[in-house]
Design a protein around this motif. Structure first.
Motif, short mmCIF file in Angstrom:
data_model
loop_
_atom_site.label_atom_id
_atom_site.label_comp_id
_atom_site.label_asym_id
_atom_site.label_seq_id
_atom_site.Cartn_x
_atom_site.Cartn_y
_atom_site.Cartn_z
N SER A 270 8.78 15.48 40.81
CA SER A 270 8.34 14.12 41.08
C SER A 270 7.74 13.53 39.82
CB SER A 270 7.31 14.12 42.19
OG SER A 270 6.66 12.87 42.21
N GLU A 271 7.89 12.22 39.68
CA GLU A 271 7.30 11.57 38.51
C GLU A 271 5.77 11.54 38.61
OE1 GLU A 271 8.95 7.66 38.38
OE2 GLU A 271 8.35 7.18 40.41
N GLU A 272 5.27 11.95 39.78
CA GLU A 272 3.81 12.02 39.96
C GLU A 272 3.16 12.83 38.84
OE1 GLU A 272 2.02 10.82 42.89
OE2 GLU A 272 3.89 9.68 43.09
N ILE A 273 3.85 13.88 38.38
CA ILE A 273 3.23 14.74 37.37
C ILE A 273 2.95 13.99 36.07
CG2 ILE A 273 4.25 16.89 38.25
CD1 ILE A 273 6.19 16.70 35.85
N LEU A 274 3.58 12.83 35.92
CA LEU A 274 3.35 12.07 34.69
C LEU A 274 1.98 11.40 34.69
CD1 LEU A 274 6.86 10.49 34.17
CD2 LEU A 274 5.88 12.43 32.99
N HIS A 275 1.31 11.40 35.85
CA HIS A 275 0.01 10.76 35.89
C HIS A 275 -1.01 11.45 35.00
CE1 HIS A 275 1.11 7.70 38.62
NE2 HIS A 275 1.34 8.50 39.64
N VAL A 276 -0.73 12.70 34.59
CA VAL A 276 -1.67 13.37 33.69
C VAL A 276 -1.79 12.59 32.37
CG1 VAL A 276 -1.26 15.67 34.61
CG2 VAL A 276 0.08 14.89 32.67
N TYR A 277 -0.79 11.78 32.07
CA TYR A 277 -0.83 11.03 30.81
C TYR A 277 -1.51 9.67 30.96
CZ TYR A 277 2.61 14.47 29.37
OH TYR A 277 3.25 15.64 29.09
N ASP A 278 -1.83 9.31 32.21
CA ASP A 278 -2.38 7.96 32.44
C ASP A 278 -3.64 7.69 31.64
OD1 ASP A 278 -0.30 7.55 34.07
OD2 ASP A 278 -1.45 7.30 35.93
N ARG B 164 3.46 5.70 28.34
CA ARG B 164 3.61 7.04 28.90
C ARG B 164 4.92 7.68 28.46
NH1 ARG B 164 2.45 6.99 35.13
NH2 ARG B 164 4.70 6.73 35.12
N LEU B 165 5.94 6.86 28.27
CA LEU B 165 7.23 7.40 27.82
C LEU B 165 7.10 8.07 26.46
CD1 LEU B 165 9.71 4.81 29.16
CD2 LEU B 165 10.09 7.27 29.16
N ALA B 166 6.23 7.52 25.62
CA ALA B 166 6.01 8.15 24.32
C ALA B 166 5.22 9.44 24.49
CB ALA B 166 5.29 7.18 23.40
N LEU B 167 4.18 9.38 25.32
CA LEU B 167 3.36 10.58 25.54
C LEU B 167 4.18 11.69 26.18
CD1 LEU B 167 0.19 8.79 26.92
CD2 LEU B 167 0.39 9.91 24.70
N GLN B 168 5.06 11.26 27.09
CA GLN B 168 5.92 12.20 27.81
C GLN B 168 6.84 12.93 26.84
OE1 GLN B 168 8.21 10.05 30.69
NE2 GLN B 168 9.59 11.76 31.05
N ARG B 169 7.23 12.28 25.78
CA ARG B 169 8.14 12.91 24.83
C ARG B 169 7.49 14.11 24.16
NH1 ARG B 169 8.32 14.39 20.21
NH2 ARG B 169 8.30 12.55 18.90
N VAL B 170 6.16 14.03 23.98
CA VAL B 170 5.46 15.10 23.28
C VAL B 170 5.52 16.40 24.09
CG1 VAL B 170 3.26 15.75 22.26
CG2 VAL B 170 4.01 13.38 22.18
N VAL C 184 15.97 9.74 40.26
CA VAL C 184 15.55 8.45 39.72
C VAL C 184 14.04 8.41 39.51
CG1 VAL C 184 15.43 5.99 40.24
CG2 VAL C 184 17.54 7.24 40.65
N HIS C 185 13.31 9.08 40.42
CA HIS C 185 11.85 9.06 40.32
C HIS C 185 11.31 10.37 39.81
CE1 HIS C 185 11.46 5.13 42.18
NE2 HIS C 185 12.49 5.49 42.93
N SER C 186 11.89 10.86 38.74
CA SER C 186 11.40 12.09 38.12
C SER C 186 11.07 11.77 36.67
CB SER C 186 12.50 13.15 38.16
OG SER C 186 13.56 12.76 37.33
N PRO C 187 10.42 12.69 35.96
CA PRO C 187 10.21 12.46 34.52
C PRO C 187 11.53 12.18 33.82
CG PRO C 187 8.95 14.36 35.25
CD PRO C 187 9.79 13.94 36.41
N PHE C 188 12.58 12.87 34.24
CA PHE C 188 13.92 12.63 33.69
C PHE C 188 14.37 11.20 33.98
CE2 PHE C 188 18.57 12.90 34.63
CZ PHE C 188 19.01 13.17 33.34
#
Lengths: 310, 250
Positions: free
Chosen positions: B118-126, B102-108, A176-180
């Motif tokens: 972990s979703e932590e890695i998405l912070h690079v797009y912040d 971020r969801l749009a950036l993440q798609r790229v 749930v708490h992943s990029p996915f």
């Protein structure tokens, strides 16, 4: 911690503490049943709560997990962890095919297709020789863990089940708490928009479906080895109804709801068993109460009252 | 020819016996803002749905950047750089503004099937997401759930999310619909700012917006192209006036 909010972290610690203390107070076999159903309910909740997919056929993955784990433990003498894993993989394998078929439709059509496919599995289980038909697979031994650690005592088995449950619980939390998981939330919120951002939403739903069926299979496999039996009850659609009720009573889309729901429902079944068919009547009343009075479920309402995301 | 980014030929969509879009030939030049206008029911939104593949055309072809996209999937078209917004502002309501972008950036980054990370890695797009939010004037509500934003701000958020994909071409479906004057001005200024290096096709009812903003205008009525040209040409066309206001003696 692990992406838990503060309140969830506290909830998690409480849950682990209860799991550790409970066998001192309650009957371990009862607790193992609760934990198996809790994992099953969490797997179901992953789909309905976080992707918005209402499956009606999760009994198939749970039940086939039961059969495969029981059969491999009994006939191949596989060790416990392998049997359970095979149960999970069976769930996932079925989920891959069924999900691929069902995800092309949405809403009630999706639900009906999953139900129809699950009914086919049920009739397959009645007919197929390996399931033992009405008798089921009985007297399944509990082989030692990793071929070394004996699980003959219920307490030893309990720790294994608790471990399996906690791993599954944490896996769901990670999903749930992943990029996915972010994409899943986007799909739940607004699928068209997710598509217009370039996400092939069906692929994401399919992966979530397979993950959920894998965990349902694991839950089934574990249950079969706890009780040493796999029967038609496990693949029947009423089993699915039970898990829906558990998630609903606990709270759909909450982290701890399905666990609490599993505890409540299993406790009712066990401790009200002397009242016979009154159990189902009570369940019905609770279901109605839930829908009418507290739609968010026990944990959902608690969370709303405390303004916390439990 | 090379300056045409999007071209349709004989684009037709029938619902039962009714032609919502009928034999539409549209040519959008690269780098322009092109408006699609017309009375209600003229087929503007259907046209958008056809272009972004949310609907399959009954007949006709669509070429984007020289490629035939007539039979592509909607997600694929978005990946090719043709990204749309919606008439009803489409944001992810229970996510924060930052998460939306971020969801749009993440798609790229390609497929996001990594459920074990972990979703932590998405912070690079912040950083980039905040910059985009600043660009549309939402810098102060990065951590606000989208559901609590005002209507105008939701639209701005939607545009920021669309921009995050760095699309070659943006399709905006009534970007100023239902907005207050102040919000309309803000969105117009925003479109002016983000048009650099992009092509924009927009459906718009507000003619003063169209007049100030758009290079080319195509007028649709009853699924057909009625007129095309710059604002002066189109607004001088008597047929257009009739379509909008009814006949002179009515």
């Amino acid at each position: 911690m692990l992406g838990f909010t503060r309140a969830q972290a506290i909830g998690f610690v409480v849950m682990v503490a209860v799991i550790i203390i409970a066998p001192g107070v309650l009957y371990p076999v009862f607790l193992m049943k609760v934990l198996c159903f809790a994992l099953f309910a969490c797997a179901f909740n992953l789909l309905i709560g976080y992707v918005g997919l209402l499956s009606f056929g999760h009994a198939a993955y749970f039940g086939m997990g039961c059969y495969v784990a029981a059969w491999t433990a009994k006939n191949w003498g596989l060790s416990v962890e392998l049997s359970i894993l095979l149960g999970g993989l069976t769930g996932a394998g079925l989920g891959m095919v069924f999900g691929w078929l069902a995800i092309r439709r949405s809403g009630i059509y999706f639900a009906m297709i999953t139900l129809a496919l699950a009914q086919m599995v049920y009739f397959f289980c009645i007919q197929a020789p390996f399931t033992g038909g009405e008798d089921g697979i009985q007297q399944v031994p509990r082989p030692p863990l990793f071929g070394a650690v004996s699980l003959q005592s219920d307490m030893a088995m309990y720790w294994l089940v608790a471990g399996v449950f906690l791993l599954g619980f944490l896996l769901i939390h990670r999903i749930v708490h992943s990029p996915f998981g972010q994409v899943l939330k986007a799909i739940r919120e607004n699928e068209t928009r997710a598509t217009s951002l370039g996400y092939r939403t069906d692929d994401y739903k399919w992966v979530a479906f397979v993950l959920s069926t894998f965990l349902a299979g694991i839950a089934g496999g574990t249950k079969a080895l706890v009780f040493g039996i796999a029967t038609l009850t496990d693949v029947h659609w009423t089993m699915h109804g039970e898990v829906v009720l558990m998630s609903l009573v606990g709270g759909l889309g909450t982290v701890f709801g399905p666990v609490v729901g599993a505890l409540v429902l299993t406790a009712m079944e066990n401790y009200l068993a002397e009242f016979g068919s009154w159990v189902t009547v009570t369940q019905g009343v609770i279901f109605v109460l839930c829908v009418v009075a507290f739609r968010r479920g026990l944990i959902g309402e608690l969370g709303a009252a405390l303004k916390l995301n439990l | 020819m090379n300056d045409t980014i999007l071209e349709t030929k004989g684009l037709t969509k029938e619902f039962g016996g009714f032609s919502a879009v009928n034999d539409v030939a549209l040519r959008v030049r690269r780098g322009t803002i092109h408006a699609l206008i017309g009375p209600n029911g003229a087929g503007k939104t259907t046209c958008f749905n056809l272009l972004t593949k949310f609907l399959q055309p009954t007949s006709g072809t669509i070429r984007f950047q020289g490629r035939d996209i007539t039979r592509r999937q909607p997600a694929e078209v978005a990946r090719l750089g043709l990204v749309r917004s919606f008439q009803i502002s489409a944001v992810f309501l229970n996510l924060t503004a930052l998460e939306n972008v971020r969801l749009a950036l993440q798609r790229v980054r390609g497929g996001s099937f990594d459920f074990w990370r972990s979703e932590e890695i998405l912070h690079v797009y912040d950083g980039r997401a905040r910059a985009l939010l600043d660009e549309v004037g939402l810098g102060d509500c990065a951590d606000t759930p989208a559901v609590t934003l005002s209507y105008g701000r939701k639209r701005a958020l939607e545009i920021a999310t669309t921009l995050a994909l760095e699309p070659e071409m943006m399709l905006l479906d009534e970007p100023t619909a239902g907005m207050t004057h102040a919000d309309v001005d803000r969105v117009v200024a925003l479109i002016r700012r983000v048009r650099r290096g992009r092509t924009i096709l927009m459906v718009e009812h507000n003619l003063s917006v169209v007049e100030g903003l758009c290079d080319t205008i195509t007028v649709l009525t009853r699924g057909r192209v009625l007129a095309e040209g710059d604002y002066a040409t189109v607004s001088a066309n008597p047929e257009v006036v009739t379509a909008y206001l009814g006949t002179a003696d009515a």
